[in-house]
Design a protein around this motif. Structure first.
Motif, PDB file in Angstrom:
ATOM      1  N   ALA A 173       0.831  -1.204   0.000  1.00 37.65           N
ATOM      2  CA  ALA A 173       0.000   0.000   0.000  1.00 37.65           C
ATOM      3  C   ALA A 173       0.869   1.259   0.000  1.00 37.65           C
ATOM      4  O   ALA A 173       0.594   2.220  -0.728  1.00 37.65           O
ATOM      5  CB  ALA A 173      -0.929  -0.014   1.216  1.00 37.65           C
ATOM      6  N   LEU A 174       1.925   1.260   0.822  1.00 36.85           N
ATOM      7  CA  LEU A 174       2.827   2.415   0.860  1.00 36.85           C
ATOM      8  C   LEU A 174       3.534   2.613  -0.477  1.00 36.85           C
ATOM      9  O   LEU A 174       3.702   3.751  -0.942  1.00 36.85           O
ATOM     10  CB  LEU A 174       3.858   2.229   1.975  1.00 36.85           C
ATOM     11  CG  LEU A 174       3.402   2.580   3.392  1.00 36.85           C
ATOM     12  CD1 LEU A 174       4.437   2.111   4.410  1.00 36.85           C
ATOM     13  CD2 LEU A 174       3.174   4.089   3.530  1.00 36.85           C
ATOM     14  N   MET A 175       3.955   1.520  -1.125  1.00 38.70           N
ATOM     15  CA  MET A 175       4.605   1.634  -2.435  1.00 38.70           C
ATOM     16  C   MET A 175       3.690   2.298  -3.446  1.00 38.70           C
ATOM     17  O   MET A 175       4.117   3.165  -4.229  1.00 38.70           O
ATOM     18  CB  MET A 175       5.009   0.254  -2.941  1.00 38.70           C
ATOM     19  CG  MET A 175       6.242  -0.333  -2.312  1.00 38.70           C
ATOM     20  SD  MET A 175       6.624  -1.937  -3.068  1.00 38.70           S
ATOM     21  CE  MET A 175       7.425  -2.761  -1.708  1.00 38.70           C
ATOM     22  N   ALA A 176       2.418   1.886  -3.447  1.00 38.90           N
ATOM     23  CA  ALA A 176       1.467   2.475  -4.386  1.00 38.90           C
ATOM     24  C   ALA A 176       1.284   3.961  -4.107  1.00 38.90           C
ATOM     25  O   ALA A 176       1.215   4.778  -5.038  1.00 38.90           O
ATOM     26  CB  ALA A 176       0.127   1.747  -4.291  1.00 38.90           C
ATOM     27  N   LEU A 177       1.219   4.332  -2.834  1.00 38.50           N
ATOM     28  CA  LEU A 177       1.045   5.739  -2.473  1.00 38.50           C
ATOM     29  C   LEU A 177       2.275   6.556  -2.836  1.00 38.50           C
ATOM     30  O   LEU A 177       2.159   7.657  -3.405  1.00 38.50           O
ATOM     31  CB  LEU A 177       0.749   5.847  -0.974  1.00 38.50           C
ATOM     32  CG  LEU A 177       0.519   7.257  -0.432  1.00 38.50           C
ATOM     33  CD1 LEU A 177      -0.648   7.933  -1.145  1.00 38.50           C
ATOM     34  CD2 LEU A 177       0.281   7.219   1.078  1.00 38.50           C
ATOM     35  N   VAL A 178       3.464   6.043  -2.533  1.00 42.82           N
ATOM     36  CA  VAL A 178       4.709   6.753  -2.840  1.00 42.82           C
ATOM     37  C   VAL A 178       4.839   7.004  -4.343  1.00 42.82           C
ATOM     38  O   VAL A 178       5.182   8.113  -4.781  1.00 42.82           O
ATOM     39  CB  VAL A 178       5.922   5.951  -2.320  1.00 42.82           C
ATOM     40  CG1 VAL A 178       7.219   6.495  -2.903  1.00 42.82           C
ATOM     41  CG2 VAL A 178       5.973   5.982  -0.800  1.00 42.82           C
ATOM     42  N   ALA A 179       4.559   5.973  -5.142  1.00 46.07           N
ATOM     43  CA  ALA A 179       4.695   6.116  -6.596  1.00 46.07           C
ATOM     44  C   ALA A 179       3.758   7.190  -7.131  1.00 46.07           C
ATOM     45  O   ALA A 179       4.139   8.007  -7.985  1.00 46.07           O
ATOM     46  CB  ALA A 179       4.413   4.778  -7.275  1.00 46.07           C
ATOM     47  N   ALA A 180       2.522   7.212  -6.624  1.00 44.23           N
ATOM     48  CA  ALA A 180       1.554   8.201  -7.104  1.00 44.23           C
ATOM     49  C   ALA A 180       1.923   9.607  -6.631  1.00 44.23           C
ATOM     50  O   ALA A 180       1.827  10.579  -7.398  1.00 44.23           O
ATOM     51  CB  ALA A 180       0.153   7.825  -6.630  1.00 44.23           C
ATOM     52  N   GLU A 181       2.342   9.734  -5.381  1.00 42.61           N
ATOM     53  CA  GLU A 181       2.735  11.054  -4.863  1.00 42.61           C
ATOM     54  C   GLU A 181       3.934  11.606  -5.622  1.00 42.61           C
ATOM     55  O   GLU A 181       3.973  12.799  -5.967  1.00 42.61           O
ATOM     56  CB  GLU A 181       3.050  10.956  -3.372  1.00 42.61           C
ATOM     57  CG  GLU A 181       1.830  10.764  -2.502  1.00 42.61           C
ATOM     58  CD  GLU A 181       2.185  10.503  -1.047  1.00 42.61           C
ATOM     59  OE1 GLU A 181       1.339  10.788  -0.179  1.00 42.61           O
ATOM     60  OE2 GLU A 181       3.307   9.994  -0.772  1.00 42.61           O
ATOM     61  N   ALA A 182       4.916  10.751  -5.891  1.00 45.35           N
ATOM     62  CA  ALA A 182       6.084  11.200  -6.640  1.00 45.35           C
ATOM     63  C   ALA A 182       5.702  11.624  -8.051  1.00 45.35           C
ATOM     64  O   ALA A 182       6.220  12.607  -8.586  1.00 45.35           O
ATOM     65  CB  ALA A 182       7.136  10.087  -6.684  1.00 45.35           C
ATOM     66  N   GLU A 183       4.757  10.883  -8.656  1.00 47.42           N
ATOM     67  CA  GLU A 183       4.336  11.202 -10.020  1.00 47.42           C
ATOM     68  C   GLU A 183       3.663  12.566 -10.086  1.00 47.42           C
ATOM     69  O   GLU A 183       3.803  13.292 -11.062  1.00 47.42           O
ATOM     70  CB  GLU A 183       3.376  10.118 -10.525  1.00 47.42           C
ATOM     71  CG  GLU A 183       3.133  10.139 -12.003  1.00 47.42           C
ATOM     72  CD  GLU A 183       4.231   9.449 -12.804  1.00 47.42           C
ATOM     73  OE1 GLU A 183       3.999   9.176 -13.965  1.00 47.42           O
ATOM     74  OE2 GLU A 183       5.319   9.195 -12.249  1.00 47.42           O
ATOM     75  N   GLU A 184       2.915  12.924  -9.050  1.00 54.84           N
ATOM     76  CA  GLU A 184       2.204  14.207  -9.048  1.00 54.84           C
ATOM     77  C   GLU A 184       3.067  15.338  -8.500  1.00 54.84           C
ATOM     78  O   GLU A 184       2.628  16.485  -8.429  1.00 54.84           O
ATOM     79  CB  GLU A 184       0.905  14.097  -8.249  1.00 54.84           C
ATOM     80  CG  GLU A 184      -0.062  15.232  -8.559  1.00 54.84           C
ATOM     81  CD  GLU A 184      -1.421  15.033  -7.928  1.00 54.84           C
ATOM     82  OE1 GLU A 184      -2.410  15.018  -8.664  1.00 54.84           O
ATOM     83  OE2 GLU A 184      -1.491  14.893  -6.690  1.00 54.84           O
ATOM     84  N   GLY A 185       4.304  15.019  -8.118  1.00 53.80           N
ATOM     85  CA  GLY A 185       5.203  16.063  -7.632  1.00 53.80           C
ATOM     86  C   GLY A 185       5.065  16.367  -6.157  1.00 53.80           C
ATOM     87  O   GLY A 185       5.618  17.364  -5.677  1.00 53.80           O
ATOM     88  N   ARG A 186       4.356  15.531  -5.409  1.00 57.81           N
ATOM     89  CA  ARG A 186       4.241  15.725  -3.959  1.00 57.81           C
ATOM     90  C   ARG A 186       5.451  15.073  -3.284  1.00 57.81           C
ATOM     91  O   ARG A 186       5.337  14.087  -2.534  1.00 57.81           O
ATOM     92  CB  ARG A 186       2.955  15.099  -3.432  1.00 57.81           C
ATOM     93  CG  ARG A 186       1.677  15.656  -4.053  1.00 57.81           C
ATOM     94  CD  ARG A 186       0.467  15.090  -3.327  1.00 57.81           C
ATOM     95  NE  ARG A 186      -0.784  15.441  -3.957  1.00 57.81           N
ATOM     96  CZ  ARG A 186      -1.982  15.140  -3.475  1.00 57.81           C
ATOM     97  NH1 ARG A 186      -2.076  14.446  -2.346  1.00 57.81           N
ATOM     98  NH2 ARG A 186      -3.081  15.484  -4.103  1.00 57.81           N
ATOM     99  N   LEU A 187       6.606  15.626  -3.549  1.00 57.76           N
ATOM    100  CA  LEU A 187       7.846  14.955  -3.144  1.00 57.76           C
ATOM    101  C   LEU A 187       8.074  14.923  -1.637  1.00 57.76           C
ATOM    102  O   LEU A 187       8.575  13.915  -1.119  1.00 57.76           O
ATOM    103  CB  LEU A 187       9.032  15.587  -3.866  1.00 57.76           C
ATOM    104  CG  LEU A 187       9.013  15.384  -5.388  1.00 57.76           C
ATOM    105  CD1 LEU A 187      10.192  16.077  -6.046  1.00 57.76           C
ATOM    106  CD2 LEU A 187       9.008  13.903  -5.742  1.00 57.76           C
TER     107      LEU A 187
END
Length: 410
Positions: free
Chosen positions: A191-205
């Protein structure tokens, strides 16, 4: 005489249930091509062929008579559990299509295996359809483990398709649920991996950094594929933050810590990721990228899928561009465009950017600039901040180069 296509369907079920290939079943009695046409329903079986196949399968002739129209879902799941072949999964798809009502847990398990197959092949539309239905069944069953797993997979699929905002929303639900009911380390991590990948993609670094640090700490000491994927996630976030050295260090730890015998597909994907990171570095690390691609390519003979093969060709095209081999780049792009592209949203955009740059170098300035502008607008609409920045930087450099080449031009 038995009627098609029911005979062909039943023949295929019996063959797969015994773990036989078409060639093994055909042997010397009939051709493999003829057997294939029988299974597809394109040829009507003769009495002699029915007798021959019954003997080869060690069944009575009556076994070819289809009872209730198809293999039961439970039978199909049993067959799939003992083999990883695409043919067996196709049998499962057929059984699922004919299953009415029945046990929702069996249906969930079947859809989960089918969704994994679509993910492996890169068919995001089919995978998404399976995952949406899985979500409905998981809600009906009210099992938190299933809900968390399908949400994590759904978020990953949405992010890969370009729907990043919805991916963040669903991955966030998966993370919250996994912690509320104290699910396994594996479930929380996915679940964390999925969230991290999406946040990084949207620039929420900053958010992605906090969550990926939590992820790496969670899997510390676990080892295997789970740890490798967590370190890969950390490498992605560090790279997006501009810390290229830390990104390479995390990815090297992931590569060094994973035995290919544990997960050969992930072993290949990590090397493709390392090659991609090297090519996106500033300046590009061409030799390192070439070395990683050379390691990955032979293994694709064993685990290659349309998606993985396209990822390899895409990286080869980027590498050839950095090496100045523009004819090779054009040849690789032409090869990629012969088939439907299964690449992720980000990889498709970056491939389009590469083609735009190549068009400019080939003297088709207006066409290349128009393509880059279109891709920039598309990434902006998808709220993909870092892709937008990369595209507009390349567009500005292309305009500057064009102006320098023709100083008298407006």
């Amino acid at each position: 005489m038995m009627e098609q296509p029911l005979f062909g369907r039943r023949l295929k079920e019996l063959r797969l249930a015994r773990g036989l290939s078409q060639a093994a079943l055909a042997a010397d009695g009939i051709s493999t091509g003829y057997l294939s046409r029988l299974e597809s329903g394109m040829r009507q079986p003769t009495e002699r062929v029915v007798a021959y196949l019954a003997k080869r399968l060690d069944v009575d002739r009556s076994a070819f008579e289809v009872q209730s129209g198809s293999t039961s879902l439970a039978q199909a799941l049993t067959i799939v559990s003992s083999t990883d072949s695409d043919e067996a999964v196709e049998l499962l798809v057929t059984a699922l299509d004919h299953a009415e009502g029945g046990d929702p847990l069996l249906r969930w398990q079947a859809l989960w295996l089918i969704a994994r197959r679509w993910r492996r092949l890169g068919n995001k539309a089919e995978e998404l359809a399976c995952l949406e239905e899985l979500d409905t069944i998981a809600e009906e069953l009210a099992l938190p483990e299933l809900r968390c797993r399908v949400w994590a997979s759904l978020a990953r699929c949405l992010r890969s398709s370009g729907d990043v905002h919805r991916a963040i929303e669903i991955a966030g639900k998966a993370v919250r649920l996994s912690k509320e009911v104290h699910l396994s380390v594996s479930d929380v991590s996915l679940a964390l991996m999925a969230l991290v990948a999406a946040e990084a993609e949207e620039g929420r670094l900053p958010d992605a950094r906090a969550h990926v640090d939590e992820l790496v700490e969670l899997v510390d000491g676990v080892g295997g594929p789970l740890r490798a994927e967590a370190l890969w996630s950390a490498a992605t976030v560090r790279f997006r933050q501009g810390d290229q050295d830390a990104a390479r260090a995390f990815l090297e730890r992931a590569i060094d810590g994973l035995d290919g015998r544990a997960d050969l597909t992930l072993w290949v994907r990590l090397r493709l990721a390392a090659a991609s990171l090297s090519l996106q570095s500033s300046p590009p690390l061409v030799d390192s990228a070439q070395e990683r691609l050379a390691e990955a390519e032979p293994a694709l003979r064993f685990v290659g899928t349309p998606l993985l093969n396209q990822e390899l060709l895409t990286l080869k095209a980027h590498l050839a561009f950095e090496q100045g081999h523009y004819d090779d780049v054009r040849a690789l792009l032409d090869e990629l465009h012969q088939d439907e592209l299964w690449l992720s949203y980000r990889d498709r955009i970056r491939l389009g950017v590469l083609e735009g740059r190549l068009l400019i170098l080939e003297g088709r300035l207006d066409e290349g600039l128009a393509q880059l502008k279109q891709l920039g607008d598309e990434a902006r609409r998808a709220a993909n901040v870092d892709l937008v920045a990369e595209i507009w930087r390349i567009l500005a450099e292309a305009l500057e180069d064009a102006r320098a080449a023709a100083p008298g031009a407006p």
